[in-house]
Every structure is written in C-alpha cells, then in structure tokens.
Write a protein that holds these residues in place. Structure first.
Motif, PDB file in Angstrom:
ATOM      1  N   ARG A  48       0.900  -1.089   0.088  1.00 53.77           N
ATOM      2  CA  ARG A  48       0.116  -0.087  -0.039  1.00 53.77           C
ATOM      3  C   ARG A  48       0.763   1.200   0.107  1.00 53.77           C
ATOM      4  NH1 ARG A  48      -2.452   0.904   4.048  1.00 53.77           N
ATOM      5  NH2 ARG A  48      -2.030  -0.738   5.441  1.00 53.77           N
ATOM      6  N   GLU A  49       2.205   1.087  -0.272  1.00 51.53           N
ATOM      7  CA  GLU A  49       2.788   2.618  -0.217  1.00 51.53           C
ATOM      8  C   GLU A  49       2.459   3.350  -1.750  1.00 51.53           C
ATOM      9  OE1 GLU A  49       3.737  -0.576  -1.538  1.00 51.53           O
ATOM     10  OE2 GLU A  49       5.992  -0.615  -2.017  1.00 51.53           O
ATOM     11  N   ALA A  50       2.768   4.455  -1.239  1.00 55.51           N
ATOM     12  CA  ALA A  50       2.398   5.471  -2.490  1.00 55.51           C
ATOM     13  C   ALA A  50       3.308   5.537  -3.321  1.00 55.51           C
ATOM     14  CB  ALA A  50       2.647   7.119  -1.799  1.00 55.51           C
ATOM     15  N   MET A  51       3.188   5.422  -4.740  1.00 54.45           N
ATOM     16  CA  MET A  51       4.063   5.110  -5.824  1.00 54.45           C
ATOM     17  C   MET A  51       3.750   5.972  -6.822  1.00 54.45           C
ATOM     18  SD  MET A  51       2.001   1.922  -7.591  1.00 54.45           S
ATOM     19  CE  MET A  51       3.138   0.804  -6.884  1.00 54.45           C
ATOM     20  N   ASN A  52       3.381   7.479  -6.491  1.00 56.19           N
ATOM     21  CA  ASN A  52       3.427   8.403  -7.384  1.00 56.19           C
ATOM     22  C   ASN A  52       4.662   8.857  -7.910  1.00 56.19           C
ATOM     23  OD1 ASN A  52       0.639   8.382  -7.099  1.00 56.19           O
ATOM     24  ND2 ASN A  52       0.622   9.626  -5.498  1.00 56.19           N
ATOM     25  N   THR A  53       5.722   8.566  -7.153  1.00 57.28           N
ATOM     26  CA  THR A  53       6.965   8.895  -7.305  1.00 57.28           C
ATOM     27  C   THR A  53       8.048   7.658  -7.269  1.00 57.28           C
ATOM     28  OG1 THR A  53       6.824  10.750  -5.870  1.00 57.28           O
ATOM     29  CG2 THR A  53       9.006  10.503  -6.629  1.00 57.28           C
ATOM     30  N   ILE A  54       8.875   7.338  -8.374  1.00 57.23           N
ATOM     31  CA  ILE A  54       9.469   6.413  -8.580  1.00 57.23           C
ATOM     32  C   ILE A  54      11.082   6.598  -8.687  1.00 57.23           C
ATOM     33  CG2 ILE A  54      10.060   4.618 -10.490  1.00 57.23           C
ATOM     34  CD1 ILE A  54       7.012   4.943 -11.091  1.00 57.23           C
ATOM     35  N   TYR A  55      11.918   5.930  -7.833  1.00 60.94           N
ATOM     36  CA  TYR A  55      13.416   6.251  -7.715  1.00 60.94           C
ATOM     37  C   TYR A  55      14.106   5.434  -8.676  1.00 60.94           C
ATOM     38  CZ  TYR A  55      11.425   9.154  -3.828  1.00 60.94           C
ATOM     39  OH  TYR A  55      10.821  10.062  -3.698  1.00 60.94           O
ATOM     40  N   VAL A  56      15.130   5.831  -9.306  1.00 63.75           N
ATOM     41  CA  VAL A  56      15.965   5.099  -9.890  1.00 63.75           C
ATOM     42  C   VAL A  56      17.446   4.961  -9.344  1.00 63.75           C
ATOM     43  CG1 VAL A  56      17.159   5.159 -12.260  1.00 63.75           C
ATOM     44  CG2 VAL A  56      14.918   6.388 -12.082  1.00 63.75           C
ATOM     45  N   VAL A  57      17.735   3.623  -9.200  1.00 60.19           N
ATOM     46  CA  VAL A  57      18.800   3.410  -8.550  1.00 60.19           C
ATOM     47  C   VAL A  57      20.052   2.450  -9.421  1.00 60.19           C
ATOM     48  CG1 VAL A  57      17.789   3.110  -6.276  1.00 60.19           C
ATOM     49  CG2 VAL A  57      17.680   0.993  -7.968  1.00 60.19           C
ATOM     50  N   ASP A  58      21.281   2.513  -9.274  1.00 59.52           N
ATOM     51  CA  ASP A  58      22.207   2.050  -9.883  1.00 59.52           C
ATOM     52  C   ASP A  58      22.333   0.519  -9.379  1.00 59.52           C
ATOM     53  OD1 ASP A  58      23.855   2.299  -7.599  1.00 59.52           O
ATOM     54  OD2 ASP A  58      25.020   3.837  -8.353  1.00 59.52           O
ATOM     55  N   ALA A  59      23.360  -0.261  -9.878  1.00 54.43           N
ATOM     56  CA  ALA A  59      23.427  -1.505  -9.554  1.00 54.43           C
ATOM     57  C   ALA A  59      23.937  -1.515  -8.014  1.00 54.43           C
ATOM     58  CB  ALA A  59      24.762  -2.121 -10.341  1.00 54.43           C
ATOM     59  N   ALA A  60      24.446  -0.422  -7.397  1.00 52.68           N
ATOM     60  CA  ALA A  60      24.937  -0.361  -5.899  1.00 52.68           C
ATOM     61  C   ALA A  60      23.866   0.095  -5.240  1.00 52.68           C
ATOM     62  CB  ALA A  60      26.191   0.553  -5.867  1.00 52.68           C
ATOM     63  N   GLY A  61      22.646   0.199  -5.857  1.00 49.82           N
ATOM     64  CA  GLY A  61      21.666   0.625  -5.037  1.00 49.82           C
ATOM     65  C   GLY A  61      21.231   1.978  -4.601  1.00 49.82           C
ATOM     66  N   LEU A 113      20.980   6.054  -5.019  1.00 54.45           N
ATOM     67  CA  LEU A 113      19.887   6.702  -5.761  1.00 54.45           C
ATOM     68  C   LEU A 113      20.369   7.614  -6.988  1.00 54.45           C
ATOM     69  CD1 LEU A 113      16.587   7.629  -5.682  1.00 54.45           C
ATOM     70  CD2 LEU A 113      17.416   9.430  -4.117  1.00 54.45           C
ATOM     71  N   VAL A 114      20.124   7.357  -8.150  1.00 59.97           N
ATOM     72  CA  VAL A 114      20.550   8.185  -9.192  1.00 59.97           C
ATOM     73  C   VAL A 114      19.510   9.262  -9.844  1.00 59.97           C
ATOM     74  CG1 VAL A 114      22.507   6.706  -9.455  1.00 59.97           C
ATOM     75  CG2 VAL A 114      20.497   6.249 -10.890  1.00 59.97           C
ATOM     76  N   GLY A 115      18.360   8.908  -9.797  1.00 65.19           N
ATOM     77  CA  GLY A 115      17.266   9.556 -10.428  1.00 65.19           C
ATOM     78  C   GLY A 115      16.043   9.614  -9.918  1.00 65.19           C
ATOM     79  N   VAL A 175      14.587   9.851   1.338  1.00 65.70           N
ATOM     80  CA  VAL A 175      15.654  10.014   2.436  1.00 65.70           C
ATOM     81  C   VAL A 175      16.758   9.186   2.092  1.00 65.70           C
ATOM     82  CG1 VAL A 175      15.762   9.527   4.934  1.00 65.70           C
ATOM     83  CG2 VAL A 175      13.726  10.590   4.258  1.00 65.70           C
ATOM     84  N   VAL A 176      17.986   9.905   2.029  1.00 69.14           N
ATOM     85  CA  VAL A 176      19.266   9.093   1.683  1.00 69.14           C
ATOM     86  C   VAL A 176      20.309   9.130   2.804  1.00 69.14           C
ATOM     87  CG1 VAL A 176      18.863   9.526  -0.769  1.00 69.14           C
ATOM     88  CG2 VAL A 176      20.291  10.989   0.536  1.00 69.14           C
ATOM     89  N   ASP A 177      21.040   7.793   2.968  1.00 71.55           N
ATOM     90  CA  ASP A 177      22.167   8.215   3.960  1.00 71.55           C
ATOM     91  C   ASP A 177      23.216   8.657   3.426  1.00 71.55           C
ATOM     92  OD1 ASP A 177      23.464   6.320   2.134  1.00 71.55           O
ATOM     93  OD2 ASP A 177      22.896   4.321   3.176  1.00 71.55           O
ATOM     94  N   GLU A 178      24.393   8.710   4.193  1.00 69.50           N
ATOM     95  CA  GLU A 178      25.569   9.344   3.588  1.00 69.50           C
ATOM     96  C   GLU A 178      26.118   8.938   2.613  1.00 69.50           C
ATOM     97  OE1 GLU A 178      26.164   6.080   6.433  1.00 69.50           O
ATOM     98  OE2 GLU A 178      25.044   8.325   6.617  1.00 69.50           O
ATOM     99  N   ASN A 179      25.997   7.851   1.870  1.00 69.37           N
ATOM    100  CA  ASN A 179      26.467   7.059   0.972  1.00 69.37           C
ATOM    101  C   ASN A 179      25.456   7.375  -0.489  1.00 69.37           C
ATOM    102  OD1 ASN A 179      28.432   6.049   2.700  1.00 69.37           O
ATOM    103  ND2 ASN A 179      26.889   4.239   2.821  1.00 69.37           N
ATOM    104  N   GLY A 180      24.450   7.966  -0.113  1.00 71.93           N
ATOM    105  CA  GLY A 180      23.360   8.178  -1.310  1.00 71.93           C
ATOM    106  C   GLY A 180      22.685   7.037  -1.216  1.00 71.93           C
ATOM    107  N   ARG A 181      22.504   6.059  -0.640  1.00 76.53           N
ATOM    108  CA  ARG A 181      21.556   4.963  -0.690  1.00 76.53           C
ATOM    109  C   ARG A 181      20.280   5.273  -0.412  1.00 76.53           C
ATOM    110  NH1 ARG A 181      24.559   2.011   0.806  1.00 76.53           N
ATOM    111  NH2 ARG A 181      25.365   0.683  -0.807  1.00 76.53           N
ATOM    112  N   ALA A 182      19.232   5.099  -0.934  1.00 74.16           N
ATOM    113  CA  ALA A 182      17.775   5.361  -0.717  1.00 74.16           C
ATOM    114  C   ALA A 182      17.513   4.601   0.673  1.00 74.16           C
ATOM    115  CB  ALA A 182      16.675   5.458  -1.644  1.00 74.16           C
ATOM    116  N   LEU A 183      16.859   5.309   1.767  1.00 68.10           N
ATOM    117  CA  LEU A 183      16.380   4.606   2.862  1.00 68.10           C
ATOM    118  C   LEU A 183      15.069   4.461   2.916  1.00 68.10           C
ATOM    119  CD1 LEU A 183      18.539   6.244   5.662  1.00 68.10           C
ATOM    120  CD2 LEU A 183      19.126   4.129   4.662  1.00 68.10           C
TER     121      LEU A 183
END
Lengths: 465, 465
Positions: free
Chosen positions: A172-185, A187-189, A239-247
């Motif tokens: 049931r999460e909101a999905m109006n926004t979709i996040y693009v991640v690279d192979a390392a997870g 957040l790139v877009g 919300v992203v951690d210091e490495n740029g991974r989406a939390l």
C-alpha cells in the motif's frame, strides 16, 4: 478559519447501526462499510464505546483494519492495542505501513511494545526497529521505507510492468514517485509515475529520469523536510544515507501533519507556555499545570524587577502621585508594540524570509517604524491628558502640561524600545540555539515593563524637576 | 525550527555563470539548465538582476519558462510580466497551468491583466476568467481545472491508455488521482493511478473506483479544503458544483501554501496587528505602519481605562504608596496567564479539537487550572514580600504582613480572572463571527490590566482598612 468540526454527522449517524451490526451480524460489517473511506470508518470507531472497537476491527478484513488503525487518534489506537492479545496486536500492526506501525508502537509503553514487536514477522520487525531508532521529529522518524525503485538499466515498459506488479501485489505504499537506483542501490534519479507512463515504450529509464534529485538525510529536522516538499511541490521526498543509498521517503501527507504540529508548538510557545505533547482536550490537569506554571513563574520572578524599578522612583511618585495614573497604560503600550514586532519576526524567521544574519536589516526597517508608531501614540497620549484636563473631566494639578509632555515623551520612548526589543529578541534566541518562538509575547512584555518604568520616571524626573 | 535558508548556495553559485551565458551564448542556457528543477531555476532567476530575467525566460523552451514562472516570488513574477510585451506575457501565461496563470494575473493591475488576458487563446482565457471569479481564499480560488477524468463505462485498460495519451500530450496537470464521471459528466467515482494500474486488464472502471468521493464546493474556505486533504491523506480534492459536476481539483501542494499563509496570518493577529498581505521583507514602510498602528491605537485607547481605574483608587494609593511597587508585577501576571490560555484555545479551535459549543467544557478545565496557577504565584508573591522585609532588603513599613496578603490574594484573583478571560475570549469572538486569533495576547492583556488594577486595590482597601 471556520470550525472544521462544526458539522460532522457521518460518524455519529453510522455508529449506532454499526454497533447493532456488531452484536447481531458481525460478518455483515465488512460489506456494509466497504465503501467508507478508512478515515470515516476511523471516525465511526472513535464514536463507539472503546471496548467495542477491537470487535469492529476484528470484523474487517486484515488490510482494512490496518488502514483504519492508521487513522485512529493516538489515544484510541493505544487503548485498542493494549486491549488486544499480543498475537492480535502483532497481526494488526504487521499489516500497517512501516511508518504508521512505528508510530503506533512509539505510543505504547516499552514493555508492551517489545512484546508485540517480538511477535511481528522478522522482516517487518527489523524494519520497524530501524524506524524506531530515528527521532520522531526528524525526516527519518517521518519516512516510510516502502518506496518503489527501478534499475536505471531497465526500459520504460519494463519499469511500468514492475510498478504494476508491485501495485497488484497489494502493497500500500504511495507510488506516485519512482526512484531510479544503480547496481549499487545508490539513488541516481527520480521520475513521477506520470512521466514514466508518458515515456515512449523502449526508452531506458535513465534517459527519462531527473538526475538532480532533491533528497534529505534521515537526521534532518522534519521542518526542513516540510520546507523542501513545499518549495519543490513534491508529493514525496527521498531520504538518503551518507552514501547516497535510498532509505525511504517522506510523503506529503506526513509533512502536513508535521507542519501543523510544528505550528501548534510555536503558537503555544509564543503564548508563553511549554508546548503540549497532546491536544488541549487530551492533556490532563497535572500536565496542564506543569506546562504553564514553569514559564509563568519565570516571568513572575523576572517581573519582580518592576518592583525594584518602582522602588527606585518611590520619591518621585510621592512628589507627583498623578504619575501613577498613566503608568499601566504606558508599560502596556511598550508590551503591545513589542509583541507586534516579535510575532512578525518569529514568523519571518520560521518561513525562511529572514536569516539570522539579516538582523541589522531588520533594525533598519524597525527603527523608523517604531519611531513613527511611538510618535503617533505619544501624540494621542498628550492629547488625552490635555483634553481631560481642559474639559475638566480630571484634575492633574497645575503641572498638567508637563505631565502631558512626560506621558507623550515616555510613550515615544517605550514604544520604540518595545518594538526594537521585540524585533531583536528572536534573533538573539536563535543565535544561541533556542527556538525563536521562545520570545513569547509575555516574555517580551516582561522585559519591556521594566524599561518602561525606568523610561517613564526618568522622563518625569527630568521634566518635572 | 532550523532556519531553512541558512545555506542555499545553489542559486548564488549558478547566477553568475547563467548571467555570462545570457550575454555570450543565450542559446546554450536551455541545455545548461536542463537538469535543474524549475524551483531551483526560479531561485537563480531571483538572484539575477530583474532586468535580465525576461532574457533568461526567453532563452528557455516555452513550457520550461512557464514552469519557472510558477516558482517565482509573486513580486518578481509581476515585475517580469510588466517588463514583457503583452504578446510575450500572454504567450508565457498561456503555457502555465490555469490556476497559476490566474494567480499571476491576480497580482497585476486590472488594466495590464485585462490586456494580457485578451491576448490569450479563447479557451485558456475563458478558463482563467472563471478561475479569477473565485475568491482566492476559497477552494475555487485554489483549484486547477485540469483534471483527468475517465468515463465509468470504460475498462481499466482503456483508461490506462487514455491516461498515457494525456501524459504524452505533455499537459502538466497532476494525474495521481483519476476521476470517474458518468454520461452527464457528474462525478461518480475516484481512483488513484496506482489502483488503476493494479486493476485486472478487462475490469470496468466503475468496479475499481471508490464511489464515496470526498469533495468540496468551490465557495468553501481554503482552510476547509486543507482540513479534508489532511484528514483523508489526499493528494487532490475534487471541487464540484451544486449539481455534482467536477469543476477542478485542489492539489496538496497548493494546500500546504494555504496552510502556511493561514498560519502566518493568525500568528500576526495573535501578535496584535493586522495580517500582512506580503512577506515581512516585501512590506513597505507605510504599509507596515498602517498594519500596526490600528490595533496599537485601539489597545491604547482601551488601555486608558487603566488610567480611570487608577484614578478611582488614588486615595488608597496616597495612604499606602507602597502598593504601587507591586502593581506592574500583578497586572503583568494577569496578562501572562491570559495569553497562555488564549494561545491554547485559539489553536485548539483552529485544529478542530474544540467546537464553539465546547466553551463550558473549557470553563470546567480552566477554572481548576487557573486557581492552581493563581495559588502558586500568590504563594511566591507572599514569600517575596515577607522575605525582602525580614531580610531587611526592603522596608514595606509596619503593615508589611497585610501587604503580603494583599499581593498574594490579588495574584490569586488576577491570574484566575486572566486565564478565564483569555480562555473565553476566542469563543466569544468566534460566536460573533470574528477570527478567534483576533483575541491577541495584547488584547487579552489590556482587558486583564483593568480588572487587575480593580482586584488589587479592592483587596487592598479590604485588607488595609
């Protein structure tokens, strides 16, 4: 503002029928309430006797019950969870969204919360524990961890299929926004669902997505999350951690609640009391006294300086008792102009229209304003004394003219000082790391009272000599 | 709250480069700024010399320029529109969303607005004129008319195709919420884009959609729209006419702005001044004085009653001048407790926690609280007098004990009355159709000052007789 609650018949109307159904044909409740928005069903629950609410939830399909839980008032939700068996509570919570689950557990006492947490499936439990580790007033405390991510390498069509699969899986999460991640997870877009749908079939997601992603660290204050969402008109903020991974992400509906809580707190601080943790109606007697007596006593003790100040001028007062007649009026005027300036600055700072370093710009704007306001009130004050005297309504003695000038000059001084103190105090407080809203109207008034007395009598000493 | 603007380097950093580009290679600007969020590009524009902003907008593709316009501050947007030729302005506005277009025109003077409006394509013009006909503080004034509707008879698949077509057509309205209409165009259902995507291919939309649609009439107050969106966690709220036809929708981002404006207004009212129309920094000197002098004078004139009250007790004061020493402290305490109570009630009313008819419940809660607070301050007051006297720090004369009781009893009375007045005033104001926030801290203080004087001296007369 109109009173939002003035007419809200729905819940009141439905409650009796639902109550009857629960007794006679509980299995019918689910169908009967099928079309109700969970928020309305929650209102119905609020209108039922607390003891019957678990029965209502039990009569609903699990995901419905969980949805209703998310709209219950904190108090009722807590009572319900305590009324249920650990197993039932865990079962209900497991079906709530992770952020609401964490919120619900936060309101329970440690022990009960831990018991229930133990009974929740491992995956959900770990996620919840992670969320519970964030301060509820931060972005991390506000976020949901259920976000829709797609790999930058996939095509628009593949991504759409993925999103539909997630939607069909009934999460049931909101999905109006979709996040693009690279192979390392990382957040790139980011792209909106509508942008994804608009994309030509074969296009790689990496080409459609925005690469400049507005994001926030989990430790940032929730008001910062609110500001970003408001400024960029976002429906969700990653919300992203210091490495740029989406939390996770903070959604706009959580932010609205956060904004309103923040605002309630600052209104209460500005009113001169500690912000309440619960709503006014839900705050008990002892708590209410505790929240108010602190500041009230501090201000009272601060106010004692007025007594000392008065003491300094006892002789003048003895010589010209008539001065006392205008004392309350004059110090009140200082307090009023002070609270005007304070409320303006506190709000401008909160809305980011002013920065701490802008204090001098404010001085330049406030000083002429304050002098003008002081001159206007001063004039009214002079006229007040002269007219009453000449009309024979009062007798201020032979010195009435000098009294008039004293009152006028004092008002000019008091209003000017009052406005300046009121305008600068919020900057000072922030400079030293306090919430500017601590510059409450009473606080400013108390400071200005003392200065008001000193100014008034000093002018008097000087003019009536 | 942290200061949102404390660090915002982006715009400041980019502005010079963009400025250089505009001079040397304007055609490169579009590509260079391609990845920037329109809100950031708007910040850059704010950082440029006003005269160069039209050049920046001209260098961008039409839809980008329109998007940037929507994020500009009201002032800059107005200046830009006035700087452009009517044709250019019309061209730019035509590409903005209808609601932002209407907002932008609202800020221009009648004449310019009409000229530009004339130059906008008929369809867009009529839509804009309709929007302009609504009070900006209502749901109608907040709504966008671009909503995605599908016929109840179409299937999920057909609807998805329709939505994708709309998205590909590049119209920029939010489409997270999809409205279902019948043959007559009446709103019969609502579903989220995610629910539509989750639906099995062949399913008719009428079966997937929610038939209980939360909606609002265009004339409803914007705060009511905000309340509904917050309560139901909506991303958009449909605005329907009396026949149930969908006119448009209010989106959550507009509501956040509305909530914050409302809040700014009530903070300023509570501070004792008329709410500003512009931000603090954008409000001119004359305007600033106008907004503040009104209330300040009213309060001043009201405060004159303190002079009359003091006059009544001149003899007592003559007999026991020592009374004057504690006068400011006592009336201040009344004002402080009053503004505490007022801020609590104003906020509780605004948040819908209290209804007008709950006033008596508040009396029952406030009275014991007020008496307790009064008793505590009264005790401190008594001790203050006794300790200073016995320690020899001050000499209040032989009657010092009675003075102590006078101060104590007066504080009990003043704090109690102060809290009750502060708590009831917002109810009274709403009862008579005013904004409860008009019960500003200074307003309450002024009322309580007079009662404070009367109580103090009455107690004195009675005890010192």
């Amino acid at each position: 503002m109109i009173d939002p609650r003035e007419e809200r018949p729905l819940a009141a109307l439905l409650a009796p029928d639902i109550l009857a159904l629960l007794d006679d044909a509980p299995q019918a409740v689910a169908v009967e309430t099928e079309e109700l928005h969970p928020a309305d069903l929650a209102d119905v629950a609020e209108a039922l006797p607390v003891a019957r609410v678990p029965a209502l939830l039990a009569a609903l399909p699990g995901d419905r019950a969980a949805a209703v839980m998310e709209y219950l008032s904190e108090d009722l939700r807590t009572e319900v969870l305590e009324a249920l068996t650990t197993a039932q509570a865990a079962d209900l919570l497991a079906q709530m969204t992770p952020d609401d689950r964490a919120d619900a557990l936060e309101e329970l006492d440690e022990e009960t919360a831990d018991e229930i947490l133990e009974a929740i499936p491992a995956a959900a439990r770990e996620e919840t524990e992670r969320l519970l580790s964030y301060d509820p007033e931060t972005a991390g405390g506000l976020m949901t961890t259920q976000i829709v991510t797609v790999r930058e390498t996939s095509t628009a069509e593949a991504a759409v299929a993925e999103v539909r699969a997630i939607a069909r899986a009934g999460r049931r999460e909101a999905m109006n926004t979709i996040y693009v991640v690279d192979a390392a997870g990382l957040l790139v877009g980011v792209l909106s669902l509508r942008e994804l749908l608009a994309a030509p079939e074969g296009a790689p997601v990496s080409e459609i997505a925005w690469t400049e992603v507005v994001s926030i660290p989990p430790t940032a204050d929730r008001s910062e999350a609110a500001r970003l969402i408001a400024e960029y008109d976002l429906v969700a903020l990653p919300v992203v951690d210091e490495n740029g991974r989406a939390l996770g992400m903070v959604t706009v509906d959580d932010v609205i609640d956060a904004i309103q809580e923040e605002q309630t707190e600052s209104v209460q601080r500005f009113g001169g009391l500690e912000a309440l943790d619960e709503s006014y109606t839900q705050t008990g007697f002892a708590e209410m006294v505790r929240k108010r007596v602190g500041w009230l006593s501090v201000l009272f003790v601060g106010g004692m300086f007025t007594t000392l100040a008065m003491g300094r001028f006892e002789d003048e007062l003895n010589k010209a008792l008539v001065l006392s007649l205008f004392l309350p009026l004059i110090i009140a005027s200082g307090g009023n102009s002070g609270s005007q300036a304070t409320s303006l600055i506190i709000r401008a700072l909160a809305m980011g229209e002013l920065r701490t370093r802008d204090w001098w710009r404010v001085v330049l704007r406030e000083l002429p304003t304050a002098l003008t306001l002081g001159a206007i009130l001063g004039t009214i004050g002079v006229l007040r004394v002269l007219i009453w005297q000449l009309a024979g309504w009062s007798d201020y003695g032979a010195d009435y003219e000098r009294l008039a000038w004293t009152v006028g000059a004092a008002l000019l001084g008091v209003v000017t000082i009052g406005s300046m103190v009121g305008a600068m105090l919020p900057f000072l407080l922030r400079r030293f790391g306090f919430d500017p809203a601590t510059a409450s109207a009473p606080f400013v008034a108390t400071i200005v009272d003392v200065t008001g007395i000193v100014i008034y009598f000093s002018v008097a000493v000087w003019l009536l000599r």
